[in-house]
Design an enzyme around this catalytic site. Structure first.
Site, PDB file in Angstrom:
ATOM      1  N   ASP A 177       0.861  -1.191   0.000  1.00 23.60           N
ATOM      2  CA  ASP A 177       0.000   0.000   0.000  1.00 23.60           C
ATOM      3  C   ASP A 177       0.893   1.236   0.000  1.00 23.60           C
ATOM      4  O   ASP A 177       2.127   1.125   0.112  1.00 23.60           O
ATOM      5  CB  ASP A 177      -0.959  -0.007   1.201  1.00 23.60           C
ATOM      6  CG  ASP A 177      -2.299   0.651   0.860  1.00 23.60           C
ATOM      7  OD1 ASP A 177      -2.300   1.847   0.487  1.00 23.60           O
ATOM      8  OD2 ASP A 177      -3.340  -0.026   0.947  1.00 23.60           O
ATOM      9  N   GLY A 213      -7.119   0.926  -5.840  1.00 25.62           N
ATOM     10  CA  GLY A 213      -7.937   1.697  -6.775  1.00 25.62           C
ATOM     11  C   GLY A 213      -8.383   2.991  -6.114  1.00 25.62           C
ATOM     12  O   GLY A 213      -8.463   3.084  -4.890  1.00 25.62           O
ATOM     13  N   TYR A 222     -13.136   6.760 -13.953  1.00 27.26           N
ATOM     14  CA  TYR A 222     -13.134   5.483 -13.217  1.00 27.26           C
ATOM     15  C   TYR A 222     -13.638   4.354 -14.119  1.00 27.26           C
ATOM     16  O   TYR A 222     -13.024   3.275 -14.202  1.00 27.26           O
ATOM     17  CB  TYR A 222     -14.019   5.638 -11.985  1.00 27.26           C
ATOM     18  CG  TYR A 222     -14.065   4.440 -11.070  1.00 27.26           C
ATOM     19  CD1 TYR A 222     -12.988   4.120 -10.245  1.00 27.26           C
ATOM     20  CD2 TYR A 222     -15.209   3.638 -11.010  1.00 27.26           C
ATOM     21  CE1 TYR A 222     -13.050   3.031  -9.389  1.00 27.26           C
ATOM     22  CE2 TYR A 222     -15.272   2.548 -10.155  1.00 27.26           C
ATOM     23  CZ  TYR A 222     -14.191   2.247  -9.341  1.00 27.26           C
ATOM     24  OH  TYR A 222     -14.249   1.158  -8.496  1.00 27.26           O
TER      25      TYR A 222
HETATM   26  N1  LIG Z   1     -16.159  -0.659  -2.530  1.00 25.14           N
HETATM   27  C1  LIG Z   1     -16.853  -0.947  -3.610  1.00 25.14           C
HETATM   28  O1  LIG Z   1     -18.103  -0.977  -3.587  1.00 25.14           O
HETATM   29  C2  LIG Z   1     -16.161  -1.217  -4.919  1.00 25.14           C
HETATM   30  C3  LIG Z   1     -16.948  -1.461  -6.040  1.00 25.14           C
HETATM   31  C4  LIG Z   1     -16.338  -1.747  -7.251  1.00 25.14           C
HETATM   32  C5  LIG Z   1     -14.958  -1.807  -7.330  1.00 25.14           C
HETATM   33  N2  LIG Z   1     -14.203  -1.566  -6.238  1.00 25.14           N
HETATM   34  C6  LIG Z   1     -12.736  -1.631  -6.396  1.00 25.14           C
HETATM   35  O2  LIG Z   1     -12.192  -2.482  -5.405  1.00 25.14           O
HETATM   36  C7  LIG Z   1     -10.876  -2.043  -5.049  1.00 25.14           C
HETATM   37  C8  LIG Z   1     -10.781  -1.825  -3.547  1.00 25.14           C
HETATM   38  O3  LIG Z   1     -11.794  -0.915  -3.167  1.00 25.14           O
HETATM   39  P1  LIG Z   1     -12.051  -0.465  -1.643  1.00 25.14           P
HETATM   40  O4  LIG Z   1     -13.468  -0.126  -1.546  1.00 25.14           O
HETATM   41  O5  LIG Z   1     -11.469  -1.476  -0.711  1.00 25.14           O
HETATM   42  O6  LIG Z   1     -11.190   0.884  -1.608  1.00 25.14           O
HETATM   43  P2  LIG Z   1     -10.399   1.592  -0.432  1.00 25.14           P
HETATM   44  O7  LIG Z   1     -10.272   3.016  -0.828  1.00 25.14           O
HETATM   45  O8  LIG Z   1     -10.998   1.274   0.903  1.00 25.14           O
HETATM   46  O9  LIG Z   1      -8.967   0.883  -0.487  1.00 25.14           O
HETATM   47  C9  LIG Z   1      -8.095   1.048  -1.574  1.00 25.14           C
HETATM   48  C10 LIG Z   1      -6.667   0.854  -1.098  1.00 25.14           C
HETATM   49  O10 LIG Z   1      -5.811   1.078  -2.218  1.00 25.14           O
HETATM   50  C11 LIG Z   1      -4.720   1.856  -1.771  1.00 25.14           C
HETATM   51  N3  LIG Z   1      -4.119   2.612  -2.859  1.00 25.14           N
HETATM   52  C12 LIG Z   1      -4.653   3.660  -3.528  1.00 25.14           C
HETATM   53  N4  LIG Z   1      -3.764   4.159  -4.396  1.00 25.14           N
HETATM   54  C13 LIG Z   1      -2.640   3.399  -4.284  1.00 25.14           C
HETATM   55  C14 LIG Z   1      -1.383   3.441  -4.934  1.00 25.14           C
HETATM   56  N5  LIG Z   1      -1.075   4.356  -5.844  1.00 25.14           N
HETATM   57  N6  LIG Z   1      -0.463   2.517  -4.584  1.00 25.14           N
HETATM   58  C15 LIG Z   1      -0.749   1.579  -3.636  1.00 25.14           C
HETATM   59  N7  LIG Z   1      -1.928   1.509  -2.997  1.00 25.14           N
HETATM   60  C16 LIG Z   1      -2.863   2.413  -3.316  1.00 25.14           C
HETATM   61  C17 LIG Z   1      -5.326   2.785  -0.733  1.00 25.14           C
HETATM   62  O11 LIG Z   1      -4.335   3.371   0.100  1.00 25.14           O
HETATM   63  C18 LIG Z   1      -6.284   1.869  -0.008  1.00 25.14           C
HETATM   64  O12 LIG Z   1      -5.667   1.207   1.078  1.00 25.14           O
HETATM   65  C19 LIG Z   1     -10.627  -0.780  -5.882  1.00 25.14           C
HETATM   66  O13 LIG Z   1      -9.938  -1.123  -7.067  1.00 25.14           O
HETATM   67  C20 LIG Z   1     -12.041  -0.306  -6.214  1.00 25.14           C
HETATM   68  O14 LIG Z   1     -12.060   0.480  -7.376  1.00 25.14           O
HETATM   69  C21 LIG Z   1     -14.770  -1.269  -5.030  1.00 25.14           C
END
Ligand SMILES: NC(=O)c1ccc[n+]([C@@H]2O[C@H](COP(=O)([O-])OP(=O)(O)OC[C@H]3O[C@@H](n4cnc5c(N)ncnc54)[C@H](O)[C@@H]3O)[C@@H](O)[C@H]2O)c1
Length: 453
Positions: A245, A295, A358
């Site tokens: 991370d 993401g 996105y």
């Molecule tokens: N939560 C949802 O409903 C949902 C729906 C569809 C897709 N997603 C996808 O699932 C994945 C995880 O989502 P989440 O809800 O757990 O998000 P979140 O924001 O809680 O966690 C994302 C993590 O990625 C890390 N991150 C961001 N940029 C980074 C970088 N440049 N280098 C390294 N780490 C980095 C952040 O620090 C964070 O810990 C993402 O790709 C998101 O787009 C989530």
């Protein structure tokens, strides 16, 4: 954030009131737990048309008592409600045999237990036979419709396959509590050629309870949310985990890695040398599972979106995924038998107002796995798949305004949001050494969301 409506409908007065008002009735989903790792009860195996598949050896696993009903024989629905039904429709080639799908499921569908599973098996549509292609495609409409009407936390999925043995890991996933939030999906399972899981192959893990034993897995964005759940689930399945991370999340990251006995790697995944830094941080030099989960969102309608909001989203969600996958694959860090699982989103499939950046990045993930999957398998023995989460209860969705959040939670066949662990379980299935025949697939973890359905 707690789903108060789900709690309300779990009480007798709440259920009475919401039923009278005609409101959605989400069931409490049965998920994996150490106490209840599998479905327990009767698995009904039905057939429509003439099938050549030998399913008994791959449907015989702990918790399920296989009850085989031969095609054409009278169906004894029996006294014990099935917890799962597998309908083999691979031999359906015309409209008359499609009617056998109706005949087989019509008498049993009501009796399938709550949180039960229906898996329909189909054959790949035959380009040389438009009758077979028509009715095999017909199964897709059938499955997606049944998923929308069945209720009570029950799921319905379609698996297209040619080799039953190559599909064992997929059966073990779909016929278990681990697939609680996966419904209305069409999953294609190949013959496993090139991945050691084809007929006579040895892709099956020695211990299905610890399929990732001896394997090293890297999860990006592992400090919280879905990534933390993925790292936890892969560690449960026996993997050594490397949790990556951004440096700003170092404290949370160290806590997650410490809890899992893994390695913490504080690194911005968009760094030019991220691939080399990852390769250098691996405890044994090689990698077996690469999960692209990190993401970000920077929402704005296109008319109001400056380049500063466009570029970082494309860079984190897509460009870094392409760069690091290329580096780790071509540099030989990803070992033969390796698995890449990237994270798309239903926004990348349906589109979403305010998310052109996105959705472009997440649709790009779909394009990536479809193109690279077949080549990576033949050149490197590595599969490439994606999970596409729907509405998952995380900090990201807790920040969504109340009414949009409620709509997101209810607009799916299970009438509730998923949990990070649902995405993690799907990732773990795709990461398993037994899943070498599942390649180039995008599996939605969305409770059969109406968006992009
Ligand atoms: N939560 C949802 O409903 C949902 C729906 C569809 C897709 N997603 C996808 O699932 C994945 C995880 O989502 P989440 O809800 O757990 O998000 P979140 O924001 O809680 O966690 C994302 C993590 O990625 C890390 N991150 C961001 N940029 C980074 C970088 N440049 N280098 C390294 N780490 C980095 C952040 O620090 C964070 O810990 C993402 O790709 C998101 O787009 C989530």
């Amino acid at each position: 954030m707690a789903d108060r409506y789900l709690s309300l409908t779990g009480t007798a007065p709440g259920r009475f009131l919401t039923r009278r008002l005609g409101l959605p009735q989400p069931a409490r989903l049965r998920r994996w737990s150490p106490e209840q790792p599998s479905l327990q009860g009767r698995l009904l195996h039905l057939t429509a048309g003439k099938s050549d598949l030998d399913l008994a050896p791959v449907l015989t696993f702990a918790g399920l008592d296989l009850d085989l009903v031969r095609a054409g024989s009278a169906l004894d629905v029996g006294t014990e409600n099935p917890v799962a039904v597998v309908l083999d429709a691979t031999g359906v080639r015309d409209v008359d045999t499609l009617a056998e799908v109706h005949a087989a499921l019509h008498p049993v569908v009501r009796s399938v237990a709550g949180s039960g599973r229906i898996v329909v098996l189909g054959s790949p549509p035959d380009p040389a036979d438009h009758h077979q292609a028509a009715v095999q495609q017909g199964l897709e409409g059938f499955v997606r419709s049944l998923g929308k009407e069945i209720g009570r936390g029950r799921t319905v999925n379609l698996v297209r396959l040619t080799d039953a043995r190559a599909a064992e890991s997929t059966f073990r996933f779909l016929l278990s509590p681990r697939s609680a939030y996966v419904s209305g999906q069409v999953i294609e399972v190949g013959d496993g050629a090139g991945a050691g899981t084809g007929a006579g192959g040895t892709g099956a893990p020695a211990d299905w309870g610890k399929p990732l034993a001896g394997r090293t897995a890297l999860v990006t964005g592992a400090a919280r949310g879905i990534g933390e759940a993925v790292a936890t689930t892969l560690a449960r399945d026996g993997a050594r985990v490397v949790c990556l991370d951004v440096p700003a999340a170092e404290a949370d990251l160290a806590a997650v890695a410490g809890r899992l006995g893994g390695v913490a790697l504080a690194l911005d995944i968009t760094a030019d040398d991220a691939g080399a830094r990852i390769a250098g941080a691996l405890p044994e030099g090689g990698l077996d599972v690469l999960v692209h989960n990190a993401g970000i969102t920077r929402d704005r309608r296109l008319v109001n979106m400056p380049a500063e909001r466009w570029s970082p989203v494309l860079d984190v969600n897509l460009a870094s995924v392409l760069r690091t996958t290329d580096a780790l694959l071509t540099g030989g860090t990803l070992r033969p038998g390796g698995r890449v699982v990237a994270t798309a989103s239903i926004a990348g499939i349906a589109g979403n107002a305010g998310q052109t950046n996105y959705a472009a990045s997440k649709a790009g993930i779909v394009g990536l796995v479809r193109s690279l999957g077949p080549r990576a398998l033949s050149e490197y023995g590595v599969t490439v798949n994606a999970v596409a989460p729907g509405f998952i209860e995380t900090r990201m969705t807790a920040a969504v305004p109340l009414f949009i959040r409620e709509a997101g939670r209810r607009m799916n066949s299970l009438a509730q949001g998923g949990l990070p662990v649902d995405v993690a379980e799907t990732t773990a299935w795709l990461a398993s050494p037994g899943s070498g025949a599942v390649n180039g697939q995008v599996v939605r973890v969305c409770g059969q969301s109406m968006l992009g359905a």
